[in-house]
Motif scaffolding. Sequence first.
Motif, PDB file in Angstrom:
ATOM      1  N   ASN A 238       0.830  -1.200   0.000  1.00  0.00           N
ATOM      2  CA  ASN A 238       0.000   0.000   0.000  1.00  0.00           C
ATOM      3  C   ASN A 238       0.870   1.257   0.000  1.00  0.00           C
ATOM      4  O   ASN A 238       1.340   1.730   1.030  1.00  0.00           O
ATOM      5  CB  ASN A 238      -0.934   0.003   1.210  1.00  0.00           C
ATOM      6  CG  ASN A 238      -1.999   1.076   1.108  1.00  0.00           C
ATOM      7  OD1 ASN A 238      -1.749   2.182   0.641  1.00  0.00           O
ATOM      8  ND2 ASN A 238      -3.207   0.752   1.560  1.00  0.00           N
ATOM      9  N   TYR A 239       1.065   1.814  -1.180  1.00  0.00           N
ATOM     10  CA  TYR A 239       1.956   2.964  -1.341  1.00  0.00           C
ATOM     11  C   TYR A 239       1.316   4.271  -0.897  1.00  0.00           C
ATOM     12  O   TYR A 239       2.002   5.297  -0.815  1.00  0.00           O
ATOM     13  CB  TYR A 239       2.443   3.071  -2.793  1.00  0.00           C
ATOM     14  CG  TYR A 239       1.337   3.064  -3.823  1.00  0.00           C
ATOM     15  CD1 TYR A 239       0.685   4.226  -4.191  1.00  0.00           C
ATOM     16  CD2 TYR A 239       0.943   1.871  -4.431  1.00  0.00           C
ATOM     17  CE1 TYR A 239      -0.333   4.224  -5.127  1.00  0.00           C
ATOM     18  CE2 TYR A 239      -0.070   1.852  -5.374  1.00  0.00           C
ATOM     19  CZ  TYR A 239      -0.703   3.025  -5.725  1.00  0.00           C
ATOM     20  OH  TYR A 239      -1.707   3.010  -6.646  1.00  0.00           O
ATOM     21  N   TYR A 240       0.008   4.286  -0.625  1.00  0.00           N
ATOM     22  CA  TYR A 240      -0.597   5.470  -0.023  1.00  0.00           C
ATOM     23  C   TYR A 240      -0.256   5.558   1.459  1.00  0.00           C
ATOM     24  O   TYR A 240       0.030   6.635   1.984  1.00  0.00           O
ATOM     25  CB  TYR A 240      -2.117   5.456  -0.200  1.00  0.00           C
ATOM     26  CG  TYR A 240      -2.594   5.955  -1.548  1.00  0.00           C
ATOM     27  CD1 TYR A 240      -2.004   7.047  -2.171  1.00  0.00           C
ATOM     28  CD2 TYR A 240      -3.660   5.336  -2.196  1.00  0.00           C
ATOM     29  CE1 TYR A 240      -2.433   7.499  -3.401  1.00  0.00           C
ATOM     30  CE2 TYR A 240      -4.109   5.785  -3.437  1.00  0.00           C
ATOM     31  CZ  TYR A 240      -3.488   6.863  -4.026  1.00  0.00           C
ATOM     32  OH  TYR A 240      -3.922   7.318  -5.240  1.00  0.00           O
ATOM     33  N   LYS A 241      -0.278   4.408   2.133  1.00  0.00           N
ATOM     34  CA  LYS A 241       0.031   4.399   3.557  1.00  0.00           C
ATOM     35  C   LYS A 241       1.528   4.476   3.819  1.00  0.00           C
ATOM     36  O   LYS A 241       1.958   5.033   4.831  1.00  0.00           O
ATOM     37  CB  LYS A 241      -0.565   3.152   4.217  1.00  0.00           C
ATOM     38  CG  LYS A 241      -2.089   3.181   4.292  1.00  0.00           C
ATOM     39  CD  LYS A 241      -2.617   2.017   5.092  1.00  0.00           C
ATOM     40  CE  LYS A 241      -4.145   2.092   5.230  1.00  0.00           C
ATOM     41  NZ  LYS A 241      -4.680   0.947   6.004  1.00  0.00           N
ATOM     42  N   ASP A 242       2.313   3.892   2.927  1.00  0.00           N
ATOM     43  CA  ASP A 242       3.774   3.931   3.063  1.00  0.00           C
ATOM     44  C   ASP A 242       4.346   4.484   1.771  1.00  0.00           C
ATOM     45  O   ASP A 242       4.509   3.765   0.790  1.00  0.00           O
ATOM     46  CB  ASP A 242       4.319   2.526   3.344  1.00  0.00           C
ATOM     47  CG  ASP A 242       5.824   2.523   3.600  1.00  0.00           C
ATOM     48  OD1 ASP A 242       6.460   3.588   3.421  1.00  0.00           O
ATOM     49  OD2 ASP A 242       6.362   1.453   3.953  1.00  0.00           O
ATOM     50  N   ARG A 243       4.627   5.775   1.781  1.00  0.00           N
ATOM     51  CA  ARG A 243       5.069   6.454   0.561  1.00  0.00           C
ATOM     52  C   ARG A 243       6.385   5.909   0.036  1.00  0.00           C
ATOM     53  O   ARG A 243       6.706   6.080  -1.144  1.00  0.00           O
ATOM     54  CB  ARG A 243       5.190   7.959   0.826  1.00  0.00           C
ATOM     55  CG  ARG A 243       3.857   8.635   1.117  1.00  0.00           C
ATOM     56  CD  ARG A 243       2.956   8.637  -0.102  1.00  0.00           C
ATOM     57  NE  ARG A 243       1.659   9.250   0.161  1.00  0.00           N
ATOM     58  CZ  ARG A 243       0.741   9.484  -0.770  1.00  0.00           C
ATOM     59  NH1 ARG A 243       0.984   9.154  -2.020  1.00  0.00           N
ATOM     60  NH2 ARG A 243      -0.412  10.014  -0.453  1.00  0.00           N
ATOM     61  N   LYS A 244       7.150   5.245   0.874  1.00  0.00           N
ATOM     62  CA  LYS A 244       8.423   4.676   0.411  1.00  0.00           C
ATOM     63  C   LYS A 244       8.194   3.566  -0.612  1.00  0.00           C
ATOM     64  O   LYS A 244       9.101   3.211  -1.355  1.00  0.00           O
ATOM     65  CB  LYS A 244       9.224   4.142   1.604  1.00  0.00           C
ATOM     66  CG  LYS A 244       9.693   5.223   2.570  1.00  0.00           C
ATOM     67  CD  LYS A 244      10.702   4.684   3.552  1.00  0.00           C
ATOM     68  CE  LYS A 244      10.139   3.598   4.458  1.00  0.00           C
ATOM     69  NZ  LYS A 244       9.099   4.118   5.366  1.00  0.00           N
ATOM     70  N   LEU A 245       6.984   3.007  -0.633  1.00  0.00           N
ATOM     71  CA  LEU A 245       6.679   1.936  -1.579  1.00  0.00           C
ATOM     72  C   LEU A 245       6.339   2.478  -2.973  1.00  0.00           C
ATOM     73  O   LEU A 245       6.217   1.702  -3.927  1.00  0.00           O
ATOM     74  CB  LEU A 245       5.496   1.107  -1.071  1.00  0.00           C
ATOM     75  CG  LEU A 245       5.711   0.378   0.255  1.00  0.00           C
ATOM     76  CD1 LEU A 245       4.403  -0.255   0.718  1.00  0.00           C
ATOM     77  CD2 LEU A 245       6.797  -0.677   0.116  1.00  0.00           C
ATOM     78  N   GLY A 246       6.179   3.775  -3.088  1.00  0.00           N
ATOM     79  CA  GLY A 246       5.750   4.358  -4.351  1.00  0.00           C
ATOM     80  C   GLY A 246       6.688   4.077  -5.506  1.00  0.00           C
ATOM     81  O   GLY A 246       6.251   3.775  -6.623  1.00  0.00           O
TER      82      GLY A 246
END
Length: 290
Positions: A238-246
């Motif tokens: 979930n890249y909204y909750k964890d921006r590092k995953l974007g």
Amino acid sequence: MQKYRCVPSLYGHSAEPMPSIEEIEKHYRESYYQDPTGQYSKAYDRPELDYFDDRANVGLDFSAAHGVTKGNAIDLGCGEGFFLKSAQRRGFNVFGVDHSLVGIERQNRDLIDSDPGHFVAGDIGSRRHFEGVAFDLVYCKNVIEHVIDPDSIMTRIASYLSPRGLAIIEVPNDFSKLHSTIFGDASKEELPIFVPPVHLHYFTTKTLPELGRRNGFSVIDCFGDYPIDHLLMEEAFNYYKDRKLGSSAHSLRRKFFRYACGVDVDARLALFRSIFMAGLGRDICIVVRR
């Protein structure tokens, strides 16, 4: 700061109240390409440039599938010019309009240098640019969700088209069934995809074709792009909750396009059509003729 509501509308959903034209112009003056802290890179690596080309080529493949492979092509909202770069490689004579030419000057200056009269900084909706030139292909990506009156932009698009020309219109696919699954009962105003005054209207796979037909177009094809939002269904991605995953999510999208552009063209077109038919795709497109 203006407090916006998200309300059902002819387009799917829209922001309420609508900002004034002056408020919109102020927003783009302060946060568009001129803003060095904005979302646009000053330099792109090779995988990102390939991704821009792959995305453009999917649209150009749909154009070719409906008989438009050459002639004049215009990008209304040309941004940094990557679609036009790909179209030029495929033999189109390219033109562009945007509020500002800073993006295309930065990234694809050679397009302007080779045809300086083919690029205009100006408003897309208020007037028709390049009078006397008919266009075989009109491309309009991520524009109509930003404007107060999308129907007026459709009228403007029609004014550019040659008798057998076609237009490709692309918008974000927001408040889809997939989003309902992911976000549940959360109010739309709380969702990260509700971003007025940047996006004023939120289209779906139902309302985007309706926009075309309502304005006198035949909708001859529809397609979506990589449904990156499906990653939000799993907490680990979930890249909204964890921006590092974007960055990893975007890398996956680039690799998907690279793969898709390597398969047989008929399979490629069928793949992107099926994404639209399933209500998926982070962005969705219609291909229309007058």
